[in-house]
Design a protein around this motif. Structure first.
Motif, short mmCIF file in Angstrom:
data_model
loop_
_atom_site.label_atom_id
_atom_site.label_comp_id
_atom_site.label_asym_id
_atom_site.label_seq_id
_atom_site.Cartn_x
_atom_site.Cartn_y
_atom_site.Cartn_z
N SER A 62 0.83 -1.20 0.00
CA SER A 62 0.00 0.00 0.00
C SER A 62 0.87 1.25 0.00
CB SER A 62 -0.95 0.00 1.20
OG SER A 62 -0.24 0.15 2.42
N PHE A 65 2.06 1.70 -3.58
CA PHE A 65 0.94 2.20 -4.37
C PHE A 65 0.65 3.66 -4.02
CE2 PHE A 65 -3.48 2.96 -5.41
CZ PHE A 65 -3.62 2.35 -6.64
N MET A 66 0.73 3.99 -2.74
CA MET A 66 0.48 5.36 -2.30
C MET A 66 1.50 6.31 -2.94
SD MET A 66 0.28 6.79 1.61
CE MET A 66 -0.06 8.51 1.96
N ARG A 69 0.86 7.29 -6.50
CA ARG A 69 -0.25 8.21 -6.75
C ARG A 69 -0.15 9.49 -5.90
NH1 ARG A 69 -4.41 5.29 -9.36
NH2 ARG A 69 -3.40 3.47 -10.31
N ASN A 248 -12.46 7.58 -5.98
CA ASN A 248 -11.04 7.23 -5.99
C ASN A 248 -10.55 6.73 -4.64
OD1 ASN A 248 -11.03 7.95 -8.63
ND2 ASN A 248 -9.41 9.45 -8.48
N GLY A 252 -8.78 3.31 -4.66
CA GLY A 252 -7.45 3.12 -4.07
C GLY A 252 -7.38 1.89 -3.19
N SER A 256 -5.15 -1.38 -4.65
CA SER A 256 -3.96 -1.78 -3.87
C SER A 256 -4.10 -3.17 -3.28
CB SER A 256 -3.70 -0.76 -2.76
OG SER A 256 -4.79 -0.69 -1.86
N GLN A 375 -6.81 12.76 -7.36
CA GLN A 375 -5.63 11.89 -7.39
C GLN A 375 -5.09 11.68 -5.97
OE1 GLN A 375 -4.73 10.33 -9.96
NE2 GLN A 375 -5.22 11.50 -11.79
N THR A 378 -6.78 8.74 -4.08
CA THR A 378 -6.40 7.35 -4.38
C THR A 378 -5.32 6.82 -3.44
OG1 THR A 378 -6.97 7.75 -6.69
CG2 THR A 378 -5.70 5.76 -6.21
N PRO A 379 -4.20 7.54 -3.22
CA PRO A 379 -3.22 7.01 -2.26
C PRO A 379 -3.75 6.95 -0.83
CG PRO A 379 -2.60 9.21 -2.98
CD PRO A 379 -3.68 8.73 -3.89
N ALA A 382 -5.47 3.78 -0.74
CA ALA A 382 -4.51 2.68 -0.70
C ALA A 382 -3.96 2.48 0.71
CB ALA A 382 -3.37 2.96 -1.68
#
Length: 429
Positions: A62, A65-66, A69, A248, A252, A256, A375, A378-379, A382
């Motif tokens: 995660s 992935f974070m 983004r 999002n 996220g 993730s 945007q 999203t993180p 995640a």
């Protein structure tokens, strides 16, 4: 009221012109295709490399992935001000250079037996920061290469090509991982950005000039506030912002956690993981071809309602796969198909709406402020997914993601837009 750029030199005055016949847009479209192919291959290679090669844990996944983004969350707002001051073409080229260098570092470190999770985190962050400048400049340059009323069709063309690439890339990457290591796939990503760079050198956006001297007289913070004010005061922009942010956050969580669920918990082969991703892309591509016709016939607002209503049902199959694990693969396949339809359908339905309600001089700042929120969501999603999976399970995280993605429909049903078929004329600039 700002003068429309559709009358600028080099931009066809005929609003009925096919956008791909505009040379500058055609180059921009092709460059975007290479950039998107690189992103798809890298997105596939990242979880495979981190999970199967470096044995990363869910919270670490995660975090990666974070970081991938986090660009808009960190520099999105100032980037919008800078790009409104700068010429857009050099920004796009510099972003491609950063992309290529970051992606190329992964196979180099792999062949030197020096690849680590820490490097993947850094690469993800660099790519994310480059993506901020590329995305904002890409959106901001469209009105300089197309008539304003053709921006929606230009966005639809971009969406169609992106979903077509997405339909092919994961499966091809999945098959390739049967014979080559996942980090080697980053070589293709780096070369794709070099191809994008060459194409972007050939565009000549008319009216796209640097404004540093004039704009420098204003306070930097005030310009950021101006973009935020336009974004939150315009009813449509505010609604789209709230919807996309909630969507999002849920996305996220799902994005993730799905690789962990499929590759580690279920243990699917990498080629099957790529095939499942392809199913959603194929459904999205088919939707991108049909949705513009439906949008013109029924109106963009009604089509937005329809695809927003589909989203909660689309994501429901993903957490159900955690409950019925023997049927996990077909359930994930159904989820991927429905999610592809819902996401692409909504994107095409709303394509060009922001450009029609945003003054030219605020386009970069509004795009950046909008992107910071959606945007940045999203993180955060995640991170929430990693915490939920670490405390409970990936299945619990998938349920949470599905629940959050159902909320945007509620906002749309409560808004005054539900009574409209198309965008109210008084909202357009």
């Amino acid at each position: 009221m700002p003068v429309s750029l559709s009358s600028s030199v080099g931009v066809p005055p005929d609003d009925a012109v096919e956008v791909l016949k505009v040379p500058d847009f055609r180059r921009l479209w092709a460059a975007n295709g290479f950039r998107y192919a690189a992103a798809e291959v890298a997105s596939f290679a990242l979880p495979v490399t981190a999970l199967l090669l470096l044995h990363a844990r869910p919270l670490t996944m995660s975090l990666i992935f974070m970081c991938s983004r986090a660009g808009f969350l960190t520099i999105g707002l100032p980037a919008g001000v800078w790009i409104d001051r700068w010429r857009k073409k050099p920004v796009l080229i510099c972003a491609d250079i950063a992309y290529a260098a970051a992606f190329a570092s992964v196979p180099v470190a792999y062949f030197l037996d020096a690849l680590t999770v820490a490097q993947l985190v850094v690469v993800a962050l660099v790519v994310s920061l480059a993506g901020v400048f590329f995305d904002v400049a890409h959106s901001s340059v469209l009105p300089y290469v197309l008539p304003r009323r053709r921006v929606a069709d230009g966005n639809a063309r971009l969406q169609s090509s992106e979903t077509a690439i997405q339909a092919v890339s994961p499966s091809v990457a999945g098959v390739l991982t049967q014979s080559v290591a996942a980090p080697v796939l980053y070589c293709f990503a780096a070369l794709s950005h070099l191809a994008s760079l060459l194409l972007l050198r050939g565009i000549h956006p008319q009216g796209d000039i640097a404004r540093a001297k004039r704009e420098s007289e204003r306070r930097f913070g005030q310009e950021i506030k101006d973009g935020i004010r336009v974004l939150f005061r315009q009813p449509l922009l505010r609604l789209l912002l709230n919807q996309a942010a909630l969507n999002n956050i849920g996305a996220g969580i799902l994005l993730s956690m799905l690789p962990i669920f499929l590759l580690r918990d279920i243990g699917v082969a990498t080629w099957l993981y790529g095939l499942l991703s392809t199913l959603g892309a194929v459904a999205g591509f088919a939707t991108s071809l049909l949705a513009p016709r439906l949008r013109r016939r029924f109106g963009e607002i009604r089509m937005t309602l329809l695809f927003s209503a589909l989203a909660p049902f689309a994501v429901l199959a993903a957490p159900l796969a955690g409950v019925f694990r023997q049927a996990a693969v077909p359930l994930i396949a159904v989820a991927q198909v429905l999610i592809g339809i819902a996401i692409v359908g909504r994107a095409v339905s709303t394509a060009g709406l922001r450009a029609r309600v945003t003054p030219d001089e605020y386009m970069g700042r509004v795009t950046a402020a909008y992107s910071v929120v959606i945007q940045g969501a999203t993180p955060l999603g995640a991170l929430a997914g990693g915490l939920l999976a670490g405390h409970w399970s990936t299945g619990t995280a998938l349920w949470a993601g599905g629940l959050v993605m159902a909320l945007p429909l509620v906002l749309l049903l409560l808004s005054p837009l539900r009574r409209h078929r198309t965008l109210p004329a008084e909202w357009e600039v």
